[in-house]
Motif scaffolding. Structure first.
Motif, PDB file in Angstrom:
ATOM      1  N   ALA A   1      45.529  37.739  39.455  1.00 55.75           N
ATOM      2  CA  ALA A   1      44.235  37.766  38.774  1.00 55.75           C
ATOM      3  C   ALA A   1      43.139  38.269  39.716  1.00 55.75           C
ATOM      4  N   TYR A   2      43.189  37.825  40.972  1.00 59.79           N
ATOM      5  CA  TYR A   2      42.202  38.292  41.953  1.00 59.79           C
ATOM      6  C   TYR A   2      42.336  39.796  42.186  1.00 59.79           C
TER       7      TYR A   2
ATOM      8  N   LEU B   1      43.586  41.979  40.145  1.00 56.50           N
ATOM      9  CA  LEU B   1      43.133  42.651  38.931  1.00 56.50           C
ATOM     10  C   LEU B   1      41.607  42.731  38.909  1.00 56.50           C
ATOM     11  N   GLY B   2      40.967  41.637  39.284  1.00 55.82           N
ATOM     12  CA  GLY B   2      39.515  41.621  39.342  1.00 55.82           C
ATOM     13  C   GLY B   2      38.958  42.562  40.393  1.00 55.82           C
TER      14      GLY B   2
ATOM     15  N   LYS C   1      39.429  43.479  32.323  1.00 52.21           N
ATOM     16  CA  LYS C   1      40.238  42.897  33.404  1.00 52.21           C
ATOM     17  C   LYS C   1      40.062  41.383  33.457  1.00 52.21           C
ATOM     18  N   GLY C   2      38.854  40.896  33.140  1.00 51.61           N
ATOM     19  CA  GLY C   2      38.640  39.453  33.098  1.00 51.61           C
ATOM     20  C   GLY C   2      39.413  38.813  31.965  1.00 51.61           C
TER      21      GLY C   2
ATOM     22  N   ALA D   1      43.282  38.824  32.685  1.00 59.21           N
ATOM     23  CA  ALA D   1      43.689  37.802  33.659  1.00 59.21           C
ATOM     24  C   ALA D   1      43.879  36.449  32.985  1.00 59.21           C
TER      25      ALA D   1
ATOM     26  N   CYS E   1      42.639  31.389  36.939  1.00 60.11           N
ATOM     27  CA  CYS E   1      42.876  32.839  36.970  1.00 60.11           C
ATOM     28  C   CYS E   1      41.621  33.595  36.552  1.00 60.11           C
TER      29      CYS E   1
ATOM     30  N   ALA F   1      39.761  36.295  38.952  1.00 57.12           N
ATOM     31  CA  ALA F   1      39.421  37.661  38.550  1.00 57.12           C
ATOM     32  C   ALA F   1      37.939  37.933  38.768  1.00 57.12           C
TER      33      ALA F   1
ATOM     34  N   HIS G   1      36.106  40.624  41.365  1.00 57.37           N
ATOM     35  CA  HIS G   1      35.093  41.630  41.054  1.00 57.37           C
ATOM     36  C   HIS G   1      33.932  41.553  42.042  1.00 57.37           C
TER      37      HIS G   1
ATOM     38  N   THR H   1      32.611  41.236  33.704  1.00 64.18           N
ATOM     39  CA  THR H   1      33.845  40.502  33.977  1.00 64.18           C
ATOM     40  C   THR H   1      33.728  39.059  33.527  1.00 64.18           C
TER      41      THR H   1
END
Length: 204
Positions: free
Chosen positions: A14-15, A17-18, A67-68, A71, A92, A96, A100, A116
């Protein structure tokens, strides 16, 4: 893999992805200047409007929100099948959002997190997300000041979360995200107090 390790892996994913900064990605794909080098220097949709390409701003807004949401959706989808902790979607979402703000792919220099955060809150609960989006849109329509709309939505988000979802990990995460959002807007707050904050449509 144990549930604990899977929880940690999901939070890491998740991080990461963010950490995908769509303002920078979209700018590079469209041959535009790096948004961190003009205007407010913020890699976000509002600053992308200063590029003169509304499509670039729209794609940035959509990508950062998506993306948020993804996740949170991914964590929710896997939680039941893998016996993960019930609050994994909340953590998660926070991961994310932090990704960001401090993206590992871009020197830990990210945006303010408005889009996000809206995506994360929409992933938490549909009505929560819609309430935050409606607040943001309503304030934007009334005052034409993006930062004021974001600050209002951020302030009300934890209250909406408690009213809709009760006191839970989701409410605490919403509160942490709101505090971080407000902190990232500290310069805008000074401008709002001074009456010098830029209105949408007057970004030049």
């Amino acid at each position: 893999m144990t549930p604990l390790l899977f929880n940690m892996l999901l939070i890491l994913v998740a991080y990461l992805l963010g950490s995908l900064s769509f303002a920078v990605i979209v700018s590079r794909r469209m041959g535009l200047d790096d948004p961190r080098g003009y205007g407010s220097g913020n890699p976000g949709a509002t600053n992308m409007l200063r590029s003169g390409r509304k499509s670039a701003a729209a794609l940035t807004l959509l990508g950062d929100a998506l993306k948020g949401w993804v996740a949170v959706w991914l964590a929710k989808s896997l939680a039941v099948h893998w016996g993960l902790m019930g609050s994994i979607a909340a953590w998660c979402g926070l991961a994310a959002f932090i990704g960001h703000l401090f993206p590992v792919f871009f020197g830990f220099k990210g945006g303010k997190g408005v889009a996000t955060a809206l995506g994360v809150w929409l992933g938490f609960n549909l009505w929560l997300g819609l309430a935050c989006i409606a607040t943001w849109l309503g304030m934007t329509a009334l005052f034409r000041i993006s930062s004021l709309a974001a600050l209002t939505a951020a302030t009300l988000a934890p209250i909406y979360t408690v009213l809709i979802m009760g006191w839970s990990a989701f409410a605490w995460v919403a509160l942490v995200m709101s505090v971080l959002l407000i902190y990232r807007h500290k310069r805008n707050i000074k401008n709002l107090i001074a009456g010098t904050e830029t209105r949408i449509g007057h970004e030049g």
